[in-house]
Design an enzyme around this catalytic site. Structure first.
Site, PDB file in Angstrom:
ATOM      1  N   ASN A   9       0.832  -1.352   0.132  1.00  0.00           N
ATOM      2  CA  ASN A   9      -0.020   0.100   0.416  1.00  0.00           C
ATOM      3  C   ASN A   9       0.786   1.251   0.254  1.00  0.00           C
ATOM      4  O   ASN A   9       1.366   1.576   0.927  1.00  0.00           O
ATOM      5  CB  ASN A   9      -0.957  -0.010   0.944  1.00  0.00           C
ATOM      6  CG  ASN A   9      -1.865   0.653   1.387  1.00  0.00           C
ATOM      7  OD1 ASN A   9      -1.730   2.761   0.505  1.00  0.00           O
ATOM      8  ND2 ASN A   9      -2.387   1.678   2.546  1.00  0.00           N
ATOM      9  N   TRP A  10       1.314   1.836  -1.318  1.00  0.00           N
ATOM     10  CA  TRP A  10       1.900   2.818  -1.543  1.00  0.00           C
ATOM     11  C   TRP A  10       1.379   3.969  -0.889  1.00  0.00           C
ATOM     12  O   TRP A  10       2.754   5.491  -0.702  1.00  0.00           O
ATOM     13  CB  TRP A  10       2.117   3.085  -2.968  1.00  0.00           C
ATOM     14  CG  TRP A  10       3.153   2.253  -3.237  1.00  0.00           C
ATOM     15  CD1 TRP A  10       3.091   1.142  -3.393  1.00  0.00           C
ATOM     16  CD2 TRP A  10       3.463   2.121  -4.837  1.00  0.00           C
ATOM     17  NE1 TRP A  10       3.777   0.287  -4.119  1.00  0.00           N
ATOM     18  CE2 TRP A  10       4.073   0.897  -4.657  1.00  0.00           C
ATOM     19  CE3 TRP A  10       3.472   3.345  -5.575  1.00  0.00           C
ATOM     20  CZ2 TRP A  10       4.966   0.365  -6.545  1.00  0.00           C
ATOM     21  CZ3 TRP A  10       3.910   3.263  -7.567  1.00  0.00           C
ATOM     22  CH2 TRP A  10       4.481   1.913  -7.612  1.00  0.00           C
ATOM     23  N   LYS A  11       0.018   4.730   0.101  1.00  0.00           N
ATOM     24  CA  LYS A  11      -0.266   5.318   0.710  1.00  0.00           C
ATOM     25  C   LYS A  11      -0.591   7.023  -0.501  1.00  0.00           C
ATOM     26  O   LYS A  11      -0.012   6.759  -1.731  1.00  0.00           O
ATOM     27  CB  LYS A  11       0.401   5.703   2.257  1.00  0.00           C
ATOM     28  CG  LYS A  11       0.384   4.202   2.790  1.00  0.00           C
ATOM     29  CD  LYS A  11       0.136   4.220   4.154  1.00  0.00           C
ATOM     30  CE  LYS A  11       0.052   3.174   5.223  1.00  0.00           C
ATOM     31  NZ  LYS A  11       0.456   3.277   6.372  1.00  0.00           N
ATOM     32  N   HIS A  94      -9.205   1.109   5.430  1.00  0.00           N
ATOM     33  CA  HIS A  94      -7.836   1.734   5.635  1.00  0.00           C
ATOM     34  C   HIS A  94      -8.271   1.547   7.208  1.00  0.00           C
ATOM     35  O   HIS A  94      -8.918   3.155   7.027  1.00  0.00           O
ATOM     36  CB  HIS A  94      -6.860   1.751   4.624  1.00  0.00           C
ATOM     37  CG  HIS A  94      -5.342   2.000   5.613  1.00  0.00           C
ATOM     38  ND1 HIS A  94      -4.726   2.818   6.211  1.00  0.00           N
ATOM     39  CD2 HIS A  94      -4.654   1.664   5.106  1.00  0.00           C
ATOM     40  CE1 HIS A  94      -3.953   2.159   6.694  1.00  0.00           C
ATOM     41  NE2 HIS A  94      -4.081   1.570   5.904  1.00  0.00           N
ATOM     42  N   GLU A  96      -6.009   4.126   8.402  1.00  0.00           N
ATOM     43  CA  GLU A  96      -5.787   6.441   7.723  1.00  0.00           C
ATOM     44  C   GLU A  96      -7.296   6.273   7.201  1.00  0.00           C
ATOM     45  O   GLU A  96      -8.404   8.127   7.335  1.00  0.00           O
ATOM     46  CB  GLU A  96      -5.263   6.016   6.890  1.00  0.00           C
ATOM     47  CG  GLU A  96      -3.558   6.088   7.960  1.00  0.00           C
ATOM     48  CD  GLU A  96      -2.262   5.243   7.264  1.00  0.00           C
ATOM     49  OE1 GLU A  96      -2.044   5.513   5.819  1.00  0.00           O
ATOM     50  OE2 GLU A  96      -1.729   4.983   7.661  1.00  0.00           O
ATOM     51  N   GLU A 166      -4.648  -4.838  11.013  1.00  0.00           N
ATOM     52  CA  GLU A 166      -3.906  -3.816  10.503  1.00  0.00           C
ATOM     53  C   GLU A 166      -4.220  -3.176  11.811  1.00  0.00           C
ATOM     54  O   GLU A 166      -5.129  -1.841  12.037  1.00  0.00           O
ATOM     55  CB  GLU A 166      -3.999  -2.975   9.385  1.00  0.00           C
ATOM     56  CG  GLU A 166      -3.794  -3.947   8.095  1.00  0.00           C
ATOM     57  CD  GLU A 166      -2.864  -2.196   6.728  1.00  0.00           C
ATOM     58  OE1 GLU A 166      -1.881  -2.958   6.590  1.00  0.00           O
ATOM     59  OE2 GLU A 166      -3.999  -1.554   7.452  1.00  0.00           O
ATOM     60  N   GLY A 172       3.069   2.098  10.584  1.00  0.00           N
ATOM     61  CA  GLY A 172       4.118   3.402  10.487  1.00  0.00           C
ATOM     62  C   GLY A 172       4.856   3.361  11.698  1.00  0.00           C
ATOM     63  O   GLY A 172       4.911   4.626  12.207  1.00  0.00           O
ATOM     64  N   SER A 212       4.401  -2.126  10.179  1.00  0.00           N
ATOM     65  CA  SER A 212       5.791  -2.340  10.482  1.00  0.00           C
ATOM     66  C   SER A 212       5.941  -3.716  10.025  1.00  0.00           C
ATOM     67  O   SER A 212       7.309  -4.208  10.792  1.00  0.00           O
ATOM     68  CB  SER A 212       5.701  -1.585  11.777  1.00  0.00           C
ATOM     69  OG  SER A 212       5.539  -0.380  11.932  1.00  0.00           O
ATOM     70  N   GLY A 233       2.950  -1.263   4.646  1.00  0.00           N
ATOM     71  CA  GLY A 233       2.962   0.280   3.969  1.00  0.00           C
ATOM     72  C   GLY A 233       4.803   0.950   3.913  1.00  0.00           C
ATOM     73  O   GLY A 233       4.810   0.499   2.265  1.00  0.00           O
ATOM     74  N   GLY A 234       5.451   1.315   4.475  1.00  0.00           N
ATOM     75  CA  GLY A 234       6.809   2.244   4.814  1.00  0.00           C
ATOM     76  C   GLY A 234       7.803   1.415   3.563  1.00  0.00           C
ATOM     77  O   GLY A 234       8.453   1.380   2.660  1.00  0.00           O
TER      78      GLY A 234
HETATM   79  P1  13P Z   1       3.620  -0.018   7.323  1.00  0.00           P
HETATM   80  O1  13P Z   1       4.275  -0.514   7.195  1.00  0.00           O
HETATM   81  O2  13P Z   1       3.879   1.371   7.143  1.00  0.00           O
HETATM   82  O3  13P Z   1       3.168  -0.124   9.084  1.00  0.00           O
HETATM   83  O4  13P Z   1       1.542   0.291   6.682  1.00  0.00           O
HETATM   84  C1  13P Z   1       0.973  -0.314   7.498  1.00  0.00           C
HETATM   85  C2  13P Z   1       0.145  -0.074   6.220  1.00  0.00           C
HETATM   86  O5  13P Z   1      -0.751   0.322   6.770  1.00  0.00           O
HETATM   87  C3  13P Z   1      -0.025  -1.045   5.280  1.00  0.00           C
HETATM   88  O6  13P Z   1      -1.826  -0.565   5.061  1.00  0.00           O
END
Ligand code: 13P
Length: 249
Positions: A9-11, A94, A96, A166, A172, A212, A233-234
């Protein structure tokens, strides 16, 4: 069908050029794997990603969509728009979107309904916040998120749904749920599905862990019997890291 999945997920990251570079590195470096590999770039780069990955086994997902089929929803994107550029998978729910854009379980249920009616595949995200975990209500919170958004669906709908647990406190933050915590929650999710629907729904669905996940911790998390992969994510923004996570499955 239950399958191993690693999804990135590149956000809100990567402009057009950066998207091109990352996709090219992923295509070049993709190891032989039985896992499905999915990337979710930003809306404006989806068409480009879809084209760039046409000959690749890497799939493309959107990060969000609206529940209406079209109309006066300024700034929103419909399922039909996604399908028209070859994107048939969408992340819904998600944390967020829930936290920063006020998306409630009821709102998400509508998106799920639309995505299913358009024959899209859904990666449905949910997870408790830190205070829920501290107070010991994490199973109840997760159970309610699933019930409110998904449990009015007919059993066959789950063939088009991938679940992504999640925990918000692990996103993050660098703080991962331990492999045991992930396994415990994934087992709870399967038990809940089995009680609400059937054992076959519980066993056939893929449940990803997100929060993470990094090359250093991926294989231990993925080794747990009820963890079918990860939503990253990251670490999905760095080709070498994402590919290392794919190799870890
Ligand atoms: P991180 O891997 O950066 O913690 O993010 C996870 C995430 O929100 C994937 O959707």
């Amino acid at each position: 069908m239950r399958s191993k999945i690693v999804a990135g997920n590149w956000k809100m990251n990567n402009n057009k050029g950066e998207t091109q570079n990352l996709l090219s590195d992923l295509k070049k470096g993709l190891p032989a794997t039985e896992a499905e590999v999915i990337v979710a770039p930003a809306f404006v780069n989806l068409a480009q990603a879809s084209e760039a990955l046409e000959e690749s086994s890497i799939q493309v997902s959107a990060q969000n969509m609206h529940f209406a089929s079209n109309g006066a929803f300024t700034g929103e994107i419909s399922a039909d728009m996604l399908l028209s550029i070859g994107v048939d998978t969408v992340i819904i729910g998600h944390s967020e979107r829930r936290a920063y854009f006020g998306e409630t379980d009821d709102f998400l249920a509508k998106k799920v309904e639309t995505a299913l009616s358009m024959k899209m595949r859904i990666i449905f995200c949910f997870g408790e916040e830190l205070e829920d975990r501290k107070s010991g209500s994490h199973f109840e919170v997760v159970g309610n998120q699933l019930k409110n958004a998904l449990f009015s669906l007919p059993e066959e709908a789950f063939q088009s749904i991938v679940l992504a647990y999640e925990p918000v406190w692990a996103i993050g933050t660098g703080e991962t749920a331990s492999p045991e915590q992930a396994q415990e929650m994934h087992a709870f999710i399967r038990k809940t599905l089995s009680q609400t629907y059937s054992e076959s729904v519980a066993q056939e669905i893929s449940i990803l862990y997100g929060g993470s996940v990094k090359p250093a911790n991926a294989s231990e998390i993925f080794s747990k019997p009820d963890v079918d992969g990860g939503l990253i994510g990251g670490a999905s923004l760095v080709a070498a890291d994402f590919l290392a996570i794919v190799k870890a499955i």
